[in-house]
Motif scaffolding. Sequence first.
Motif, mmCIF file in Angstrom:
data_model
loop_
_atom_site.group_PDB
_atom_site.id
_atom_site.type_symbol
_atom_site.label_atom_id
_atom_site.label_comp_id
_atom_site.label_asym_id
_atom_site.label_seq_id
_atom_site.Cartn_x
_atom_site.Cartn_y
_atom_site.Cartn_z
ATOM 1 N N ALA A 64 0.826 -1.204 0.000
ATOM 2 C CA ALA A 64 0.000 0.000 0.000
ATOM 3 C C ALA A 64 0.865 1.261 0.000
ATOM 4 N N SER A 65 1.967 1.222 0.756
ATOM 5 C CA SER A 65 2.888 2.364 0.751
ATOM 6 C C SER A 65 3.494 2.576 -0.624
ATOM 7 N N SER A 125 -0.120 -2.432 -9.891
ATOM 8 C CA SER A 125 0.429 -3.746 -9.569
ATOM 9 C C SER A 125 0.520 -3.938 -8.056
ATOM 10 N N ALA A 126 0.918 -2.873 -7.348
ATOM 11 C CA ALA A 126 1.006 -2.961 -5.888
ATOM 12 C C ALA A 126 -0.365 -3.183 -5.262
ATOM 13 N N LEU A 127 -1.370 -2.462 -5.772
ATOM 14 C CA LEU A 127 -2.714 -2.638 -5.236
ATOM 15 C C LEU A 127 -3.265 -4.021 -5.550
ATOM 16 N N GLY A 171 6.528 -12.659 -3.076
ATOM 17 C CA GLY A 171 5.502 -11.754 -2.573
ATOM 18 C C GLY A 171 6.039 -10.657 -1.674
ATOM 19 N N VAL A 172 7.214 -10.877 -1.051
ATOM 20 C CA VAL A 172 7.749 -9.854 -0.155
ATOM 21 C C VAL A 172 8.593 -8.826 -0.899
ATOM 22 N N ALA A 173 8.904 -9.073 -2.165
ATOM 23 C CA ALA A 173 9.726 -8.132 -2.928
ATOM 24 C C ALA A 173 8.987 -6.812 -3.111
ATOM 25 N N ALA A 174 9.749 -5.743 -3.062
ATOM 26 C CA ALA A 174 9.191 -4.398 -3.216
ATOM 27 C C ALA A 174 10.304 -3.481 -3.706
#
Length: 392
Positions: free
Chosen positions: A213-214, A229-231, A279-282
Amino acid sequence: MPAPTWDGAAPWGGRPERFRPSPTAVLLAPVVVSAIVQVPAAIAIAVWMRLPLSVEVLSVGLALAGPLALLAARRAPGPTVAAVTALALADLLLPPDVGPPYVALAFAIILAVARGALGWAVVSVVTGWVAAIVLAASLGPTWHPLRIAATTALLAACFGIGTFVRVRRERARAYRADLAQRRRTAEEQERMRIARELHDVIGHALSQINVQASVGLHLMDRDPDQARSALEHVKTTSKTALEEVRTVLGVIRSEGVDDAAAPLAPQAELADLPVLVAGVAAPGFEAELVDRLDSAPPRAVQFAAYRIAQEALTNVVRHAGASRAVVVVERLGDDLLLTVDDDGRGVQGEIEGGGILGMRERAALLGGTVAVERSPRGGTRVTARLPWGAGA
């Protein structure tokens, strides 16, 4: 874990509950029995031997007083046995030298010993019996030694019965206390298991939702596609977490009811690690999985390893301030070795929280261990060793 049963069946393989008479029945039974034995017999003997009215009244009064005195045995077993001993002594010395057995004394001794008033019972009975022998020799015909021996043996038998009853009561009390402790332990273990499952599922999901979300808010104007993509990732993560929470709650509701009614949702396994790591990649943080396994361990080991890796990555994302994490799974002898390294702030003497405690508990349930230490990459290393064949 099967739910304990409280319908008379033996929980955890223990003894079934037995019929227990009411306290009132326990109190009145000795009174009624001794009165039935003593009072009619005293009346019959007085009539048969044509005793004077005063002696007859006194004899019947003593026969009735002993049983009535037993009504105080629950609250004051010591004074009760002393009082009944004195009444029995008076009845024994009252002419004629024949009469019904003073059953109230037997009950008084048994009740006193069973309720812990052994000292009262010993002093009262020994004093009363010695006084009876001495006074009988002084005031009336000498008793036959066989009568003395038989009466002494009967009194000793009453002490033995009282001791047996006391031991049985103490064992029953200890058994009930142990049963209650086992129930509390089972409930505590169940609460810990539920808390561990919900912590792992909800904690990881909320951490991922917060990060993505950030990212979405940060890139909303500059890179709408990346924000979208983040949402989408937030949506997927929340949906998966909701399904896992429903699965956990469904298993809890179905336990002890019918195993066939339990939800058949698949448990996470090592094959799901790539999705977890990806899934934890950002932006600003990447995660890598190094899988060196040629075969898979039993499902219980896979599930524990997955949850430990999930919690370790959640801690990296939430607390480490790292830019990179590496997850390695391999077999080392008879153990499955799971290592999670990051290049963040590292271990700085913080008190271990519920997440690390949960990882240790998961490993301990399978006979394994979890170590948290400084990583060669500069951050924290979480190492889990799980017996390869555990839960097979």
